[in-house]
Design an enzyme around this catalytic site. Sequence first.
Site, PDB file in Angstrom:
ATOM      1  N   VAL A 125       0.335   0.370   1.711  1.00  0.00           N
ATOM      2  CA  VAL A 125      -0.710   1.085   0.970  1.00  0.00           C
ATOM      3  C   VAL A 125      -0.834   0.596  -0.466  1.00  0.00           C
ATOM      4  O   VAL A 125       0.054  -0.057  -0.997  1.00  0.00           O
ATOM      5  CB  VAL A 125      -0.453   2.616   0.986  1.00  0.00           C
ATOM      6  CG1 VAL A 125      -0.457   3.136   2.398  1.00  0.00           C
ATOM      7  CG2 VAL A 125       0.870   2.952   0.298  1.00  0.00           C
ATOM      8  N   GLU A 126      -1.960   0.944  -1.092  1.00  0.00           N
ATOM      9  CA  GLU A 126      -2.295   0.567  -2.467  1.00  0.00           C
ATOM     10  C   GLU A 126      -2.238  -0.953  -2.664  1.00  0.00           C
ATOM     11  O   GLU A 126      -1.814  -1.440  -3.711  1.00  0.00           O
ATOM     12  CB  GLU A 126      -1.379   1.289  -3.470  1.00  0.00           C
ATOM     13  CG  GLU A 126      -1.646   2.786  -3.539  1.00  0.00           C
ATOM     14  CD  GLU A 126      -0.920   3.467  -4.680  1.00  0.00           C
ATOM     15  OE1 GLU A 126      -0.405   2.767  -5.566  1.00  0.00           O
ATOM     16  OE2 GLU A 126      -0.874   4.706  -4.684  1.00  0.00           O
ATOM     17  N   GLY A 127      -2.662  -1.696  -1.669  1.00  0.00           N
ATOM     18  CA  GLY A 127      -2.641  -3.149  -1.737  1.00  0.00           C
ATOM     19  C   GLY A 127      -1.423  -3.703  -1.049  1.00  0.00           C
ATOM     20  O   GLY A 127      -0.295  -3.438  -1.459  1.00  0.00           O
TER      21      GLY A 127
END
Length: 786
Positions: A488-490
């Site tokens: 998540v988040e990249g």
Amino acid sequence: MEALAFVLILIIFGYFSYPLILWFGFIGVYSLVFFDTNILFWVIFAILAVTFIIHKNRINLITSPIVKFIMKKGLLPKISATEEAALQAGTNWVESDYFKADINFKRIKEEYVTKLTKEEQDFINNEVNELCSMTTDWEIFQDRDLRPDVWKFIKDKKFFGMIIPKEYGGLGFSATAHSHVIEKLVSRSQVLAITIMVPNSLGPAELILKYGTQVQKDKYLDDLANGRQVPCFGLTEPNAGSDATSITSSGVIFKDEDKKIKIKLNFEKRYITLGNIATLIGIAFQLHDPEQILGEKKDLGITFGLLDSKLKGIDNSRRHDPLGIPFVNSPLFGKDVVIEIDDIIGGIDGIGLGWQMLVESLSIGRGISLPSVSLGGSKLALKVVSSYSQIREQFGLSIDRFEGVEEKIAKIAAFTYMLNASRNYTLDAIDNGVRPGVINSVMKYHATEKFREVINDSMDVVGGSGIIRGEKNLLAHAYFALPISITVEGANILTRNLMQFGQGLIKSHPYIYKEIQALNKNDVEAFDEAFFSHIKLVVKAFAKTITCYFTRGYFLKTQGNFKRYKQKLVWASSEFTLLSNTALALLGSALKKRENISGRFGDMLSYMYLITATLREFDNNPKEEDKDLVNYICNYAFEEIQKAKENILYNLPMLKVFLPLVRLNPLSVKAPDKLNEKIVNNLKNEAYLKELTSSVFVSSDAKDRLNILEKAIELNNETKPAFIKIKLAIKNGDIKKDSLENMFEEALEKGIVDKNELAQLKKANKLKQSSIEVDSYKARTYKTMR
């Protein structure tokens, strides 16, 4: 000899960045005195001096032709609008020092340290502890949800409103307090932590707070803070993950029957936390105006909207199952969903600003949420592994006495200290108004990757106890959830190979972005200043690297503790500056496409930050036992920098010739095995272990696994003298080797231990056995379990 002295003096000139006029003055005088020069030399020397020293001549004869050549050949680096927004999001901070071949340790030491307020600390001691006491990780997994009273407590106590200011009904906590709350919650249950973390990270509350209209703030923030609204944010799509600019969700502007301007949305989102229970949905979409109702542009760009989940056409009825971790995660579907223009975050002025809003929010969020989860999980793992390894015995010894186990435990302890140090430093910056976009990418990547290593090593140490699921297993669910944090988040591959150095090179380098801006504006004067300052920096980095290489940096002046590591850090910064600028000169814009090279530069950059944070933490909180952890971390991190540097040189053919020299005089070597033993011995000090893992929640329930482990360690330490007496008696043949119970009784009969010691030995042994037990189930029950 004169030639050698000449070179050494030039290196000194470069090291101290002396002005160009002094260079020419020295070269002229020295050549006149010591070298046999002819008229041709002096003619060339005079031409060069007049050209470079006189600013107008340099502009006309050097800089202008360079600018024209770059423009003619199309060499100007292209920065897209999305890249520009990412560069503008966030501010430069300590990472810019690493691009300057210099580090300001005095400034680092003096940076303000955020302290929790009494209100924040009381919330952690009371509300957070009470929430942790209300449920268990195993219960949440079996129910596949939080109980209704737990949900109510979370909403009533404003857990969803930690980042919302008090004026809008929230708690108004600092980033540091936010992190400490998540850190403690994750030690009880990752589901609890994720559930509370996400609304306080990227989502409607933060976006409304930063970019919303006053009407939107008044309408939504109090309800969000008090749990009357449950938020989610829909960004990711089937074909748009890390590349959020590729979203295809569409919003079309139209006029309804009453000629009122509205937007019709169609979207398909996935991986949306809290999506299934959300009442307020934030949505990212591409806004189109085919009838040019708002103006001449038809494609208005990424825009964020606020949707009532009950709107016609919205379907949030489904759930994902992320590796069995039962936090609410869902797909979202929208078919011809109609919203008002006022439902755009920021109103009409927010149209097309979605990408900018996203990168600005992520530039902060990456440094808080996932690092807090990783740190809390690492502290839990350290507490479990250190305690378990002292109690669990094999071949007549506690397993923490074996070197292989020592190595794992020492690494877990060191990584935990490093994560705590870097978390503290990053949050101090955020709370002081810095928006460290590059460093937050470093934090997201290394926090999750180091936590992956911590959990994997912990599972190795606890062995079978780690793979049997049940109430007694404190690590398995963290092990299952790890890939979620990594993703998540990249995704971490993207974060390492493109973001850390790829963005940092342009954003944090003192001159590259200035050069690009000057070229875009065709500003020759500005380009001249930036370009020749850039050359001056490279000369300085070269001189400093050469000097540090031959002296190993021992001459560098530094302050505070661990001066030797600070000297090495300056040396590493010099090499990083020189090598990155050399790679840029050799590869140009192609450096961006060499992702593996970029990733290794990212490693150098990020490990310099982790060392900096570690040294700062010790300077601020010097403790004798922590010295061993700092030694471990610095040796480890410098070794990683050395590896990255060697791999960069190996994969750049024109620089490969320098590889033997780099290996001949390495920046660091692996820490000695003896250090592992020292760290593990320190952890046997119960007070020290509790201090390192102070944020871990330990239930007062006598049946709680962590509670049992703590009491088992206490009794184990108290009864150690009695156990030693019995072991010596067995070794001397005074006691016959038998079951533990029989040996205890024989020891009492022969006066080796007294009745009180025997009672304590039996109690300690019972707790030991309880702490190493694993769960088992009747076959019929097992088949009904989740």
